[in-house]
Write a protein that holds these residues in place. Structure first.
Motif, PDB file in Angstrom:
ATOM      1  N   UNK A   1      22.217  -9.637 -19.383  1.00  0.00           N
ATOM      2  CA  UNK A   1      22.552 -10.135 -20.724  1.00  0.00           C
ATOM      3  C   UNK A   1      23.923  -9.653 -21.169  1.00  0.00           C
ATOM      4  N   UNK A   2      24.218  -8.375 -20.933  1.00  0.00           N
ATOM      5  CA  UNK A   2      25.489  -7.812 -21.391  1.00  0.00           C
ATOM      6  C   UNK A   2      26.671  -8.377 -20.615  1.00  0.00           C
ATOM      7  N   UNK A   3      26.482  -8.638 -19.336  1.00  0.00           N
ATOM      8  CA  UNK A   3      27.591  -9.154 -18.527  1.00  0.00           C
ATOM      9  C   UNK A   3      27.623 -10.675 -18.529  1.00  0.00           C
ATOM     10  N   UNK A   4      26.576 -11.291 -19.098  1.00  0.00           N
ATOM     11  CA  UNK A   4      26.459 -12.749 -19.144  1.00  0.00           C
ATOM     12  C   UNK A   4      26.529 -13.346 -17.736  1.00  0.00           C
ATOM     13  N   UNK A   5      25.795 -12.733 -16.820  1.00  0.00           N
ATOM     14  CA  UNK A   5      25.720 -13.188 -15.439  1.00  0.00           C
ATOM     15  C   UNK A   5      24.259 -13.334 -15.049  1.00  0.00           C
ATOM     16  N   UNK A   6      24.037 -14.087 -13.975  1.00  0.00           N
ATOM     17  CA  UNK A   6      22.680 -14.217 -13.455  1.00  0.00           C
ATOM     18  C   UNK A   6      22.274 -12.928 -12.749  1.00  0.00           C
ATOM     19  N   UNK A   7      20.986 -12.832 -12.424  1.00  0.00           N
ATOM     20  CA  UNK A   7      20.508 -11.654 -11.711  1.00  0.00           C
ATOM     21  C   UNK A   7      21.189 -11.538 -10.348  1.00  0.00           C
ATOM     22  N   UNK A   8      21.343 -12.666  -9.667  1.00  0.00           N
ATOM     23  CA  UNK A   8      21.992 -12.642  -8.345  1.00  0.00           C
ATOM     24  C   UNK A   8      23.433 -12.159  -8.442  1.00  0.00           C
ATOM     25  N   UNK A   9      24.182 -12.695  -9.422  1.00  0.00           N
ATOM     26  CA  UNK A   9      25.577 -12.274  -9.589  1.00  0.00           C
ATOM     27  C   UNK A   9      25.672 -10.799  -9.949  1.00  0.00           C
ATOM     28  N   UNK A  10      24.749 -10.336 -10.784  1.00  0.00           N
ATOM     29  CA  UNK A  10      24.753  -8.932 -11.196  1.00  0.00           C
ATOM     30  C   UNK A  10      24.481  -8.017 -10.004  1.00  0.00           C
ATOM     31  N   UNK A  11      23.498  -8.361  -9.196  1.00  0.00           N
ATOM     32  CA  UNK A  11      23.182  -7.545  -8.024  1.00  0.00           C
ATOM     33  C   UNK A  11      24.331  -7.570  -7.026  1.00  0.00           C
ATOM     34  N   UNK A  12      24.951  -8.748  -6.813  1.00  0.00           N
ATOM     35  CA  UNK A  12      26.120  -8.826  -5.918  1.00  0.00           C
ATOM     36  C   UNK A  12      27.248  -7.934  -6.413  1.00  0.00           C
ATOM     37  N   UNK A  13      27.470  -7.940  -7.715  1.00  0.00           N
ATOM     38  CA  UNK A  13      28.523  -7.099  -8.292  1.00  0.00           C
ATOM     39  C   UNK A  13      28.226  -5.617  -8.071  1.00  0.00           C
ATOM     40  N   UNK A  14      26.962  -5.246  -8.223  1.00  0.00           N
ATOM     41  CA  UNK A  14      26.579  -3.857  -7.984  1.00  0.00           C
ATOM     42  C   UNK A  14      26.779  -3.474  -6.518  1.00  0.00           C
ATOM     43  N   UNK A  15      26.483  -4.388  -5.616  1.00  0.00           N
ATOM     44  CA  UNK A  15      26.656  -4.109  -4.192  1.00  0.00           C
ATOM     45  C   UNK A  15      28.132  -3.984  -3.836  1.00  0.00           C
ATOM     46  N   UNK A  16      28.952  -4.886  -4.322  1.00  0.00           N
ATOM     47  CA  UNK A  16      30.370  -4.924  -3.936  1.00  0.00           C
ATOM     48  C   UNK A  16      31.213  -3.878  -4.672  1.00  0.00           C
ATOM     49  N   UNK A  17      30.991  -3.740  -5.968  1.00  0.00           N
ATOM     50  CA  UNK A  17      31.847  -2.880  -6.787  1.00  0.00           C
ATOM     51  C   UNK A  17      31.175  -1.581  -7.216  1.00  0.00           C
ATOM     52  N   UNK A  18      29.878  -1.550  -7.198  1.00  0.00           N
ATOM     53  CA  UNK A  18      29.159  -0.382  -7.675  1.00  0.00           C
ATOM     54  C   UNK A  18      28.974  -0.373  -9.185  1.00  0.00           C
ATOM     55  N   UNK A  19      29.530  -1.374  -9.889  1.00  0.00           N
ATOM     56  CA  UNK A  19      29.399  -1.437 -11.350  1.00  0.00           C
ATOM     57  C   UNK A  19      29.271  -2.892 -11.788  1.00  0.00           C
ATOM     58  N   UNK A  20      28.762  -3.043 -12.994  1.00  0.00           N
ATOM     59  CA  UNK A  20      28.748  -4.348 -13.650  1.00  0.00           C
ATOM     60  C   UNK A  20      29.426  -4.148 -14.983  1.00  0.00           C
ATOM     61  N   UNK A  21      30.505  -4.842 -15.202  1.00  0.00           N
ATOM     62  CA  UNK A  21      31.246  -4.684 -16.457  1.00  0.00           C
ATOM     63  C   UNK A  21      30.786  -5.692 -17.479  1.00  0.00           C
ATOM     64  N   UNK A  22      30.662  -5.188 -18.693  1.00  0.00           N
ATOM     65  CA  UNK A  22      30.266  -6.035 -19.810  1.00  0.00           C
ATOM     66  C   UNK A  22      31.464  -6.867 -20.251  1.00  0.00           C
ATOM     67  N   UNK A  23      31.219  -8.111 -20.574  1.00  0.00           N
ATOM     68  CA  UNK A  23      32.297  -8.956 -21.077  1.00  0.00           C
ATOM     69  C   UNK A  23      32.576  -8.628 -22.531  1.00  0.00           C
ATOM     70  N   UNK A  24      33.810  -8.817 -22.944  1.00  0.00           N
ATOM     71  CA  UNK A  24      34.192  -8.536 -24.327  1.00  0.00           C
ATOM     72  C   UNK A  24      33.636  -9.637 -25.221  1.00  0.00           C
ATOM     73  N   UNK A  25      32.943  -9.221 -26.269  1.00  0.00           N
ATOM     74  CA  UNK A  25      32.349 -10.183 -27.194  1.00  0.00           C
ATOM     75  C   UNK A  25      33.346 -10.530 -28.304  1.00  0.00           C
ATOM     76  N   UNK A  26      33.008 -11.550 -29.073  1.00  0.00           N
ATOM     77  CA  UNK A  26      33.857 -11.931 -30.201  1.00  0.00           C
ATOM     78  C   UNK A  26      33.928 -10.813 -31.233  1.00  0.00           C
ATOM     79  N   UNK A  27      32.815 -10.094 -31.391  1.00  0.00           N
ATOM     80  CA  UNK A  27      32.805  -8.973 -32.341  1.00  0.00           C
ATOM     81  C   UNK A  27      33.758  -7.872 -31.883  1.00  0.00           C
ATOM     82  N   UNK A  28      33.766  -7.592 -30.577  1.00  0.00           N
ATOM     83  CA  UNK A  28      34.691  -6.585 -30.047  1.00  0.00           C
ATOM     84  C   UNK A  28      36.140  -7.016 -30.253  1.00  0.00           C
ATOM     85  N   UNK A  29      36.422  -8.299 -30.034  1.00  0.00           N
ATOM     86  CA  UNK A  29      37.784  -8.794 -30.260  1.00  0.00           C
ATOM     87  C   UNK A  29      38.195  -8.643 -31.716  1.00  0.00           C
TER      88      UNK A  29
END
Length: 102
Positions: free
Chosen positions: A24-52
């Motif tokens: 939910x925080x990264x706005x990615x699917x489960x598969x994309x999130x797991x791939x990101x964890x495997x490749x990078x070791x982290x999942x980065x949260x996308x910047x929201x409109x509130x953060x901007x």
């Protein structure tokens, strides 16, 4: 790249909850999130409109801070000390809002 391999993964309820939160925080699917964890070791949260919005407010506060510094150089620090204190509180509150969201 073609993705032909399928794996089955068993998770506890808590682990599934963490995975769902990461998705939910990264706005990615489960598969994309797991791939990101495997490749990078982290999942980065996308910047929201509130953060901007908060970042834009910080930019505005830094502009005001520069103006106070110019006035302090011209008239002395005592003339702008109250403005500096209120500015410091405002900046601290904005930074805390960003930290709390992360």
């Amino acid at each position: 790249m073609k993705k032909n391999n399928i794996i089955t993964l068993r998770l506890s309820d808590d682990e599934l909850g963490w995975l769902g939160a990461l998705c939910r925080r990264s706005k990615r699917s489960k598969s994309e999130t797991i791939r990101s964890l495997i490749m990078d070791g982290t999942v980065r949260e996308r910047i929201t409109k509130e953060h901007l919005t908060i970042i834009r407010q910080l930019i505005g506060e830094s502009t005001n801070l520069n103006q106070l510094a110019k006035q302090a150089n011209t008239y002395g620090f005592l003339a702008v000390s109250e403005g500096c204190q209120s500015m410091a509180k405002a900046i601290t509150q904005l930074i805390n809002r960003l930290k709390d969201d992360r």
